[in-house]
Design an enzyme around this catalytic site. Structure first.
Site, PDB file in Angstrom:
ATOM      1  N   ASP A 108      -6.419   3.582   7.988  1.00 17.22           N
ATOM      2  CA  ASP A 108      -4.723   3.429   7.747  1.00 17.22           C
ATOM      3  C   ASP A 108      -4.281   2.251   6.985  1.00 17.22           C
ATOM      4  O   ASP A 108      -5.320   1.074   6.616  1.00 17.22           O
ATOM      5  CB  ASP A 108      -4.034   3.505   9.093  1.00 17.22           C
ATOM      6  CG  ASP A 108      -2.686   4.173   8.945  1.00 17.22           C
ATOM      7  OD1 ASP A 108      -1.748   3.846   7.784  1.00 17.22           O
ATOM      8  OD2 ASP A 108      -2.107   4.815   9.939  1.00 17.22           O
ATOM      9  N   HIS A 142      -0.743   6.630   3.583  1.00 18.62           N
ATOM     10  CA  HIS A 142      -1.423   5.489   4.281  1.00 18.62           C
ATOM     11  C   HIS A 142      -2.605   4.963   3.775  1.00 18.62           C
ATOM     12  O   HIS A 142      -3.645   4.770   4.577  1.00 18.62           O
ATOM     13  CB  HIS A 142      -1.433   6.051   5.822  1.00 18.62           C
ATOM     14  CG  HIS A 142      -0.519   6.326   6.679  1.00 18.62           C
ATOM     15  ND1 HIS A 142       0.364   5.513   7.562  1.00 18.62           N
ATOM     16  CD2 HIS A 142       0.414   7.489   6.505  1.00 18.62           C
ATOM     17  CE1 HIS A 142       1.302   5.961   7.796  1.00 18.62           C
ATOM     18  NE2 HIS A 142       1.614   7.021   7.543  1.00 18.62           N
ATOM     19  N   GLU A 168       3.654  11.350   5.793  1.00 15.69           N
ATOM     20  CA  GLU A 168       4.429  10.332   5.343  1.00 15.69           C
ATOM     21  C   GLU A 168       3.923   9.592   4.109  1.00 15.69           C
ATOM     22  O   GLU A 168       4.025   8.653   3.792  1.00 15.69           O
ATOM     23  CB  GLU A 168       4.278   9.139   6.458  1.00 15.69           C
ATOM     24  CG  GLU A 168       5.029   9.554   7.702  1.00 15.69           C
ATOM     25  CD  GLU A 168       5.076   8.355   8.739  1.00 15.69           C
ATOM     26  OE1 GLU A 168       6.188   8.290   9.349  1.00 15.69           O
ATOM     27  OE2 GLU A 168       4.085   7.631   8.966  1.00 15.69           O
TER      28      GLU A 168
HETATM   29  C1  ACM Z   1       2.534   9.959  12.398  1.00 13.62           C
HETATM   30  O1  ACM Z   1       3.061   9.364  13.498  1.00 13.62           O
HETATM   31  N1  ACM Z   1       2.897   9.650  11.317  1.00 13.62           N
HETATM   32  C2  ACM Z   1       1.751  11.016  12.467  1.00 13.62           C
END
Ligand code: ACM
Ligand code: ZN
Length: 502
Positions: free
Chosen positions: A159, A236, A297
């Site tokens: 991440d 991410h 996201e």
């Molecule tokens: C998440 O909490 N962005 C999957």
């Protein structure tokens, strides 16, 4: 087997007497019988795996094959411990029930237990990107998951704030992007989100070598737990772009790659080559059926301006940036499927068109999960409002990402509701608690966030709905507070109900 029992008989206790009433998750059926006993030595165990008697015992309950494998019958009497199961898996869960009683007290109420799980995915996710945790910490949590009869460990390995898994083809991922200027995530953000060379004396962080990963997988497998790795795409990815800038989009005039961004460039063929090379090494490491590919996201603003993305959209006839994300996910799904595995993605992968064989992890509430189920996909529920273990358990508890989410709220989640047609219930694979670690940078803090809420998730994942009862569960959770103390785990200390609203 024998070793497990040896551990069992040498541990001490927290209560005068224990019994099946102390087990979390609550078994399907139990009855207490006359007398109490201590757990016998291994010689007094009578184990029948695959016996016809057991199969006839569970006949008539309409169990699916996977449930039969996990089912067990346990009879504890002054004569000894008798266990029946169709498979070693069921035997393992019988032993966990015995452990559960034995950890509470050496004097155990004689009893009979017949038990099996409700859902096949009973998961816990640990984010080791924002805060790296050593192998020993991971093993401790696997031990507790096993006791709770949880069977899926979702390992959030990569991440924005750190890449945590050795990939030989791209050594900078762990030679650079695993090492920060600051331990604390917030301090690191304030310090400009910089990574350092691994050999820099100021470097903070870590990663798992392939040997570490093999050790964790073997440890988990011994406990009937599958380790599911998550390799995030296309969002991410700040850390991988920091190491390999060719992975990001181009600026609008096509002269240079964007810096400090989080999204991979789905227009660039080199990105697919990178992802396939990384996944190839991941497939070699992880025997799991599932590979989690993230998908959450992703900011898509740069894709709309990047000439490479625009060219890809034109070439593939994609109408918008959501379809561009879906193009990437579908392409990666095909690659994963071609290697005999299945993808899981966060519910954003629904946007722009869901990949044909994807399993959806519904986190932004349950709507995404319901939509995926209607479209014939399997779903795992991990909704923020109940299952985000980085949220506060008490009003005064540390820094945390999210709002107040006490034990009762975690316990209250019911995955199967009127939004799921009876003929689609089989698409609900199960439930999962997620521990993100932005503000969780100590082992004891991580355990405080996990326990006892993970107990509540375990019970929803395993126990039949008619066995769920919050006041019974809370009593057991209070007992297990003491067992956790005894075992050296940190945990949120349940106070009087009036105090903490739990
Ligand atoms: C998440 O909490 N962005 C999957
Ligand atoms: Zn691009």
């Amino acid at each position: 087997m024998i070793t497990l029992v040896a551990v069992l008989v040498t541990t001490t206790c927290v209560m005068a007497q224990s019994g099946p009433k102390d087990i979390i998750p609550a078994p399907f059926h139990y009855e207490v019988t006359k007398g109490t006993t201590s757990l016998p030595e291994a010689a007094d165990m009578d184990i029948r795996i695959g016996s016809k008697k057991f199969l006839s015992r569970i006949k008539g309950y309409g169990l699916e094959d996977w449930q039969v494998k996990s089912a067990y019958y346990l009879e504890l009497s002054p004569k000894g411990l008798h266990i029946e199961a169709a498979d070693y898996e069921g035997f393992f869960y019988a032993i966990q029930s015995a452990y559960m009683m034995r950890f509470v007290s050496p004097e155990i109420q004689c009893c009979r237990i017949l038990d099996w799980p409700r859902f096949r995915h009973r998961g816990m996710m640990l984010d080791v990107s924002r805060n790296f945790q050593p192998v020993e910490f991971v093993k401790r949590q696997l031990d507790m998951m096993a006791l709770l009869k949880m069977n899926k460990f979702h390992f959030h390995l990569v991440d924005h704030p750190g890449w945590r898994i050795q990939i030989d083809k791209y050594p900078l991922l762990t030679g650079f992007s695993a090492w920060r200027t600051k331990d604390d995530w917030e301090d690191w953000i304030k310090d400009g989100q910089r990574f350092l060379d691994r050999n820099d004396p100021a470097a903070r962080g870590g990663f798992y070598t392939k040997k570490d990963i093999a050790e964790i997988i073997a440890y988990a497998a011994d406990r009937q737990i599958e380790v599911i790795p998550e390799i995030e795409m296309p969002g991410h990815n700040y850390e991988s772009i920091a190491a390999y800038p060719f992975l990001s989009c181009m600026d609008p005039d096509g002269k240079d790659h964007l810096k400090g961004v989080h999204e991979l460039c789905p227009g660039n063929e080199q990105v697919y080559e990178f992802l396939e090379n990384v996944l190839t090494e991941v497939f070699e490491m992880f025997p799991s059926k599932y590979i989690h590919i993230g998908g959450d996201e992703a900011g898509k603003g740069n894709w709309a301006k990047c000439p490479v993305c625009q060219a890809k959209m034109k070439a593939e006839g994609l109408g918008n940036v959501e379809e561009l994300q879906s193009y990437l996910v579908k392409r990666m799904e095909k690659f994963v499927n071609d290697h005999g595995k299945t993808i899981i993605g966060w519910d954003e992968i629904l946007e722009g068109g869901l990949a044909p064989n994807a399993t959806v992890m519904s986190w932004r509430g349950t709507e995404g999960g319901h939509k995926a189920i209607e479209d014939g996909h399997d779903v795992i529920f991990s909704p923020t409002q109940c299952y985000y273990l980085d949220y506060h358990q008490a009003a005064d508890q540390y820094r945390a990402v999210g709002p107040y989410q006490p034990l009762k709220q975690t316990y209250s989640f019911e995955p199967i509701d009127e939004n799921i047609a009876p003929e689609n219930v089989h698409h609900v694979l199960g439930v999962q608690g997620n521990l993100w670690t932005e503000f969780v940078n100590q082992w004891w803090h991580a355990e405080t966030m996990l326990y006892p809420r993970l107990f509540a998730i375990a019970e929803t994942g395993w126990s039949q709905p008619q066995r769920k009862d919050y006041s019974s569960f809370r009593n057991r959770a209070v007992t297990w507070n003491k067992v956790l103390d005894y075992l050296g785990y940190n945990h949120y200390k349940l106070g009087p109900v009036e105090k903490d609203g739990n």
